[in-house]
Scaffold this motif. Structure first.
Motif, PDB file in Angstrom:
ATOM      1  N   GLU A 297      -3.095  -0.347 -12.364  1.00 39.57           N
ATOM      2  CA  GLU A 297      -1.905   0.325 -11.848  1.00 39.57           C
ATOM      3  C   GLU A 297      -1.433  -0.307 -10.547  1.00 39.57           C
ATOM      4  OE1 GLU A 297       0.776   1.801 -12.280  1.00 39.57           O
ATOM      5  OE2 GLU A 297       0.200   3.875 -12.697  1.00 39.57           O
ATOM      6  N   MET A 298      -0.137  -0.150 -10.259  1.00 45.44           N
ATOM      7  CA  MET A 298       0.463  -0.657  -9.019  1.00 45.44           C
ATOM      8  C   MET A 298       1.332   0.419  -8.396  1.00 45.44           C
ATOM      9  SD  MET A 298       1.744  -4.312 -10.543  1.00 45.44           S
ATOM     10  CE  MET A 298       2.252  -3.479 -12.067  1.00 45.44           C
ATOM     11  N   ARG A 299       1.388   0.429  -7.051  1.00 49.42           N
ATOM     12  CA  ARG A 299       2.224   1.380  -6.326  1.00 49.42           C
ATOM     13  C   ARG A 299       2.822   0.716  -5.087  1.00 49.42           C
ATOM     14  NH1 ARG A 299       2.715   4.040 -10.160  1.00 49.42           N
ATOM     15  NH2 ARG A 299       2.076   6.188 -10.529  1.00 49.42           N
ATOM     16  N   TYR A 300       4.064   1.068  -4.767  1.00 48.19           N
ATOM     17  CA  TYR A 300       4.677   0.673  -3.506  1.00 48.19           C
ATOM     18  C   TYR A 300       4.318   1.709  -2.444  1.00 48.19           C
ATOM     19  CZ  TYR A 300       7.740  -3.071  -5.182  1.00 48.19           C
ATOM     20  OH  TYR A 300       8.235  -4.247  -5.675  1.00 48.19           O
ATOM     21  N   PRO A 301       3.910   1.291  -1.239  1.00 50.92           N
ATOM     22  CA  PRO A 301       3.526   2.253  -0.199  1.00 50.92           C
ATOM     23  C   PRO A 301       4.631   3.231   0.175  1.00 50.92           C
ATOM     24  CG  PRO A 301       2.821   0.032   0.396  1.00 50.92           C
ATOM     25  CD  PRO A 301       3.708  -0.105  -0.805  1.00 50.92           C
ATOM     26  N   GLY A 302       5.885   2.793   0.120  1.00 47.57           N
ATOM     27  CA  GLY A 302       6.981   3.650   0.545  1.00 47.57           C
ATOM     28  C   GLY A 302       7.682   4.385  -0.577  1.00 47.57           C
ATOM     29  N   GLY A 303       7.062   4.466  -1.748  1.00 47.54           N
ATOM     30  CA  GLY A 303       7.698   5.111  -2.893  1.00 47.54           C
ATOM     31  C   GLY A 303       8.140   4.087  -3.911  1.00 47.54           C
ATOM     32  N   ASP A 304       8.221   4.507  -5.172  1.00 49.33           N
ATOM     33  CA  ASP A 304       8.555   3.556  -6.224  1.00 49.33           C
ATOM     34  C   ASP A 304       9.229   4.259  -7.395  1.00 49.33           C
ATOM     35  OD1 ASP A 304       6.394   4.623  -7.911  1.00 49.33           O
ATOM     36  OD2 ASP A 304       5.064   3.586  -6.518  1.00 49.33           O
ATOM     37  N   CYS A 305       9.551   3.476  -8.418  1.00 52.06           N
ATOM     38  CA  CYS A 305      10.342   3.987  -9.543  1.00 52.06           C
ATOM     39  C   CYS A 305       9.567   4.927 -10.451  1.00 52.06           C
ATOM     40  CB  CYS A 305      10.876   2.813 -10.366  1.00 52.06           C
ATOM     41  SG  CYS A 305      12.034   1.764  -9.483  1.00 52.06           S
ATOM     42  N   THR A 306       8.256   4.942 -10.365  1.00 48.41           N
ATOM     43  CA  THR A 306       7.480   5.806 -11.253  1.00 48.41           C
ATOM     44  C   THR A 306       6.934   7.031 -10.559  1.00 48.41           C
ATOM     45  OG1 THR A 306       5.499   4.459 -10.838  1.00 48.41           O
ATOM     46  CG2 THR A 306       6.810   3.914 -12.782  1.00 48.41           C
ATOM     47  N   SER A 307       7.240   7.208  -9.277  1.00 49.71           N
ATOM     48  CA  SER A 307       6.720   8.389  -8.605  1.00 49.71           C
ATOM     49  C   SER A 307       7.749   9.144  -7.784  1.00 49.71           C
ATOM     50  CB  SER A 307       5.526   8.024  -7.701  1.00 49.71           C
ATOM     51  OG  SER A 307       5.921   7.102  -6.704  1.00 49.71           O
ATOM     52  N   ASP A 308       8.883   8.526  -7.478  1.00 51.25           N
ATOM     53  CA  ASP A 308       9.885   9.190  -6.637  1.00 51.25           C
ATOM     54  C   ASP A 308      10.642  10.255  -7.432  1.00 51.25           C
ATOM     55  OD1 ASP A 308       9.178   7.724  -4.506  1.00 51.25           O
ATOM     56  OD2 ASP A 308      11.082   6.689  -4.235  1.00 51.25           O
TER      57      ASP A 308
END
Length: 311
Positions: A297-308
């Protein structure tokens, strides 16, 4: 849902299973802005919990399902399907616009993307929106191979939908500005079981055989198939990993466990649509100090397309 909003919800955690890895525990953990933890019993959870997404303005949360851990942790077995050990509920993404009442779900084994939407009377309906045809195969365990969608996402501007076929080996981009009529605007082959050099070949309806052209990146052969994806906030860079679950990796892509996985970058045309492999980006987990590793899995620290999710 009103209760969750009133709590000043920080995030929810979906429990995966009950005792001995059989049934779902029918529970979620909610953690609010004060980091107060409480167990919720929604009463409407799927049999096997996995992912969740909610649309606050429609007072709706949809939970999803995968399967019984005692089944999938041992690898894929067709008998487990007939035994009911895999879920038949939803894996979802609403559109990011908090006022929209439509979204998409996928069915992994049938490789269908399904659109769900709210009717005027407040009920919910669905229709098959995109269908990936299974490929006829030679030298494989079954006569036909499903694409096996393992992840998808929607760009933050709600213009494009992306998904991966872990077994076939391609990443697809669809324009969904007309949500009722998605249009394929980009496709790249980045691995899979039918790439050139593999003993498995696809067979057309005319009896011709073919394999996918998969380029090398920085002299490295792309391993396994695309599995999890993440999109930059501006929609211009799509990243993909290639490890699903170690026992499944060993079953379908045994070389991946020995060589390690990787992250690749796909450059996105956000105007007309289109996908292109970036030849200068390759994160190799096969060279880790303690041996090859499997990236998931991958995540952007400042929010991303799969969690915002916006209120």
């Amino acid at each position: 849902m009103e209760m969750l909003k009133a709590m000043g919800l920080f995030f929810l955690i979906q429990s995966l299973t009950g005792k001995e890895g059989n049934m779902h525990a029918d529970e979620m953990v909610s953690i609010n802005h004060a980091f107060e933890i409480r167990w919720e019993k929604p009463g409407h959870s799927p049999q096997y919990g996995y992912d969740i997404w909610y649309q606050p303005r429609h007072n709706t949360m949809i939970s999803t399902s995968w399967g019984a851990p005692r089944a999938f942790t041992k690898g894929f077995n067709l008998e487990h399907l007939s035994e009911g050990l895999y879920g038949r509920h939803l894996h979802i993404r609403f559109l990011h616009d908090p006022a929209k009442d439509t979204g998409f779900v996928w069915s992994a084994l049938t490789t269908n993307m399904i659109r769900f939407f709210k009717n005027q009377d407040g009920s919910w309906s669905h229709e098959v929106s995109i269908s990936v045809k299974p490929l006829k195969e030679q030298n494989w365990i079954l006569p036909e191979m499903p694409g096996l969608i393992t992840d998808f996402l929607i760009s933050l501007d709600d213009r494009f939908l992306y998904f991966v076929n872990w077994l076939h080996g391609d990443i697809r981009q669809y324009n969904i500005e007309d949500v009722k009529n998605p249009k394929l605007t980009g496709q790249v082959w980045v691995g899979g079981l039918i790439q050139k050099g593999s003993p498995i070949v696809a067979v057309t309806d005319d009896g011709e055989t073919w394999q996918a052209e998969v380029p090398e990146i920085q002299g490295k052969k792309l391993r396994a198939g695309p599995q999890m994806i993440q999109l930059s906030l501006d929609g211009k860079r799509l990243y993909a990993t290639n490890s699903l679950f170690s026992t499944w990796d060993k079953q379908f892509y045994p070389d991946l466990v020995q060589q390690g996985s990787h992250i690749i970058q796909i450059d996105v045309d956000t105007e007309k649509g289109g996908l292109k492999i970036n030849p200068n980006f390759f994160v190799d987990f096969g060279t880790e100090p303690h041996g090859p590793s499997l990236a998931h899995e991958m995540r952007y620290p400042g929010g991303d397309c799969t969690s915002d999710i916006w209120i």
